[in-house]
Design a protein around this motif. Structure first.
Motif, PDB file in Angstrom:
ATOM      1  N   TYR A   1       0.842  -1.208   0.000  1.00 12.82           N
ATOM      2  CA  TYR A   1       0.000   0.000   0.000  1.00 12.82           C
ATOM      3  C   TYR A   1       0.874   1.254   0.000  1.00 12.82           C
TER       4      TYR A   1
ATOM      5  N   LYS B   1       1.198   3.973  -2.962  1.00 11.31           N
ATOM      6  CA  LYS B   1       0.654   5.290  -2.616  1.00 11.31           C
ATOM      7  C   LYS B   1       1.727   6.375  -2.662  1.00 11.31           C
TER       8      LYS B   1
ATOM      9  N   PHE C   1      -8.005  -2.668  -3.700  1.00 13.08           N
ATOM     10  CA  PHE C   1      -6.725  -2.104  -3.252  1.00 13.08           C
ATOM     11  C   PHE C   1      -6.551  -0.678  -3.777  1.00 13.08           C
TER      12      PHE C   1
ATOM     13  N   ILE D   1      -6.449   3.018  -1.776  1.00  6.39           N
ATOM     14  CA  ILE D   1      -5.416   4.050  -1.923  1.00  6.39           C
ATOM     15  C   ILE D   1      -6.067   5.398  -2.243  1.00  6.39           C
TER      16      ILE D   1
ATOM     17  N   GLU E   1      -5.849   2.896   4.893  1.00  7.22           N
ATOM     18  CA  GLU E   1      -4.616   2.132   5.089  1.00  7.22           C
ATOM     19  C   GLU E   1      -4.931   0.747   5.639  1.00  7.22           C
TER      20      GLU E   1
END
Length: 211
Positions: free
Chosen positions: A39, A43, A186, A190, A195
């Motif tokens: 992540y 990100k 997912f 983002i 999170e």
């Protein structure tokens, strides 16, 4: 699809997508990468270039030899598959090792150079014909099949430098659908700054280093 011309542009392209080597992290099945870490890499657009080890360098040198020996044993024609292929709508992407081009439709050929102890500990061998690789490797191939639309892929492992193990897998549309769903969720997380919960056992080092 994009030809892979240099390592840096390949690494930057991978930032846009969840790749075949990363996707198992979304299912908690990747021994090297957690969903929390993935992540933050995507990100924050962190280009991750793993340091080259002697084992990795030898693995690359041996890949051609393993592929050619597999092709010779099976009377296949194989060629290098030097592209980065992506689905911009789902933001899934993959690079590949080789493809088999001699049996009607093309098939994926994924090469692994596996230590004999790692094979014993992480691969399941029911008999000479039925071998199950670790989940993250199985998922890597299913992701590649989903991206290419090919129906069959082979994982060929050279174990301990002297024994070839072969796994033939068909594309599983249900797994493909589940992969697409997880990847979509997912990227949505983002976008919405949701999170994933860290697993402090696996993510502590990453948190201390980066956050």
């Amino acid at each position: 699809s994009y030809p892979i011309t240099d390592k840096q542009s390949w690494l930057e392209n991978r930032l846009l997508d969840v790749t075949s080597t990363e996707v198992s992290a979304l299912f908690g099945l990747n021994p090297y990468l957690s969903k929390f870490e993935l992540y933050h890499q995507k990100k924050d657009k962190v280009v991750v270039s793993l340091p080259d080890t002697e084992r990795m360098a030898w693995g690359r040198h041996l890949e051609d030899t393993i592929a050619l020996e597999f092709a010779d044993r099976n009377k296949f024609k194989v060629e290098q598959f030097d592209v980065y292929m992506r689905d911009p709508d789902s933001r899934m992407g993959s690079s590949f090792d080789y493809k088999i081009v001699s049996e009607g439709e093309p098939m994926i050929l994924e090469i692994k150079n596996v230590d004999s102890l790692a094979y014993k500990n992480n691969w399941m061998e029911y008999d000479e014909e039925i071998i199950a690789p670790p989940d993250h490797i199985s998922m890597q191939l299913q992701h590649q099949l989903e991206i290419t639309g090919y129906n069959v892929g082979y994982i060929v492992a050279l174990v301990g430098g002297n024994t070839m193990k072969v796994v033939k897998s068909k594309r599983d549309p249900e797994i493909g659908k589940e992969i697409r769903k997880k990847v979509e969720e997912f990227w949505q997380d983002i976008k919405n700054n949701v999170e994933p919960k860290p697993d402090f056992q696996t993510d502590a080092k990453y948190i201390i280093k980066n956050l």
